[in-house]
Design an enzyme around this catalytic site. Structure first.
Site, mmCIF file in Angstrom:
data_model
loop_
_atom_site.group_PDB
_atom_site.id
_atom_site.type_symbol
_atom_site.label_atom_id
_atom_site.label_comp_id
_atom_site.label_asym_id
_atom_site.label_seq_id
_atom_site.Cartn_x
_atom_site.Cartn_y
_atom_site.Cartn_z
ATOM 1 N N CYS A 82 60.382 94.966 29.491
ATOM 2 C CA CYS A 82 60.632 93.474 29.485
ATOM 3 C C CYS A 82 61.698 93.082 30.535
ATOM 4 O O CYS A 82 61.375 92.009 31.018
ATOM 5 C CB CYS A 82 61.033 93.034 28.210
ATOM 6 S SG CYS A 82 59.547 93.459 26.861
ATOM 7 N N ARG A 142 52.826 91.649 23.993
ATOM 8 C CA ARG A 142 52.883 91.338 25.483
ATOM 9 C C ARG A 142 51.645 90.330 26.009
ATOM 10 O O ARG A 142 50.737 91.040 26.645
ATOM 11 C CB ARG A 142 52.842 92.757 26.366
ATOM 12 C CG ARG A 142 53.662 92.410 27.739
ATOM 13 C CD ARG A 142 53.860 93.639 28.450
ATOM 14 N NE ARG A 142 54.556 94.621 27.699
ATOM 15 C CZ ARG A 142 55.643 94.932 27.680
ATOM 16 N NH1 ARG A 142 56.574 93.967 28.083
ATOM 17 N NH2 ARG A 142 56.570 95.771 27.139
#
Length: 214
Positions: free
Chosen positions: A45, A120
């Site tokens: 991330c 995600r």
């Protein structure tokens, strides 16, 4: 949420204050590019936030507002963004939604209930509030920003010019005129220079009006 559904009419708390999607983004004629990440202070991330930050102006120049999202608190987001700035010298320019109660993420159906994290995911929403693109990525692999920028450009051209885009399309390349549903028009199409079949008619991108290009 599914493709072509209306995006939820709601307000969210972000690292840049409260955002009302329909007032602050769609109401200003902008597109929304919302991307969720599993958690703050995680390796994949972090690399994504760095790359999205680098591409921020590319999206902004298209009239697209980047917005991040996870179920972390706003204080966690702030600490993480500070860490990214210290480590990479990059100030994250887009707002990040704090959703610790998972209420907004569940509206979008992007909560992994086993881990309690957001998946995600990506949502591209046009100025009329309609979801035009959705994608989900695995926990273990980050998103390719150039491809997300490409699909964003493609959907903007589709939205403005009412054309569709072929495989591997890039701005400047031929677009496709949607197939007709009238027999006589289908027959006439075969006489056109860029017709491959009655249902497959290419059109020169440069023939589009300037305000329909990206």
């Amino acid at each position: 949420m599914k493709l072509y559904q209306k995006f939820p009419e709601t307000q969210v708390l972000t690292t840049q204050g409260v955002i009302d999607f329909y007032k602050d983004i769609f109401g200003k004629g902008k597109w929304l590019f919302l991307f969720a990440h599993p958690a703050d202070f995680t390796p994949v991330c972090t690399t994504e936030f760095v790359e999205f930050s680098k591409a921020y102006n590319d999206f902004a120049n298209l009239g697209v507002q980047l917005v991040g999202l996870s179920v972390d608190s706003v204080y966690s987001h702030i600490e993480w963004l500070k860490d990214i700035q210290e480590k990479y010298g990059i100030k994250v320019p887009f707002p990040v939604i704090a959703d610790p109660d998972k209420k907004f993420a569940r509206l979008l159906d992007i909560v992994d209930e086993a881990s309690g994290q957001t998946i995600r995911g990506v949502f591209l929403v046009s100025p009329d509030g309609v979801i035009r693109f959705i994608a989900y990525y695995p926990l273990e692999a980050g998103r390719k920003i150039s491809e997300l920028l490409r699909i964003t450009k493609a959907m903007i051209v589709n939205y403005k010019a009412k054309v569709v885009l072929p495989a591997n399309w890039e701005p400047g390349q031929d677009v496709i005129v949607p197939p007709p549903n009238v027999f006589d028009e289908a027959t006439m199409r075969m006489k056109m220079p860029k017709a491959k079949s009655w249902y497959l008619l290419f059109k020169d991108y440069n023939e589009l009006p300037q305000d329909q290009k990206v």
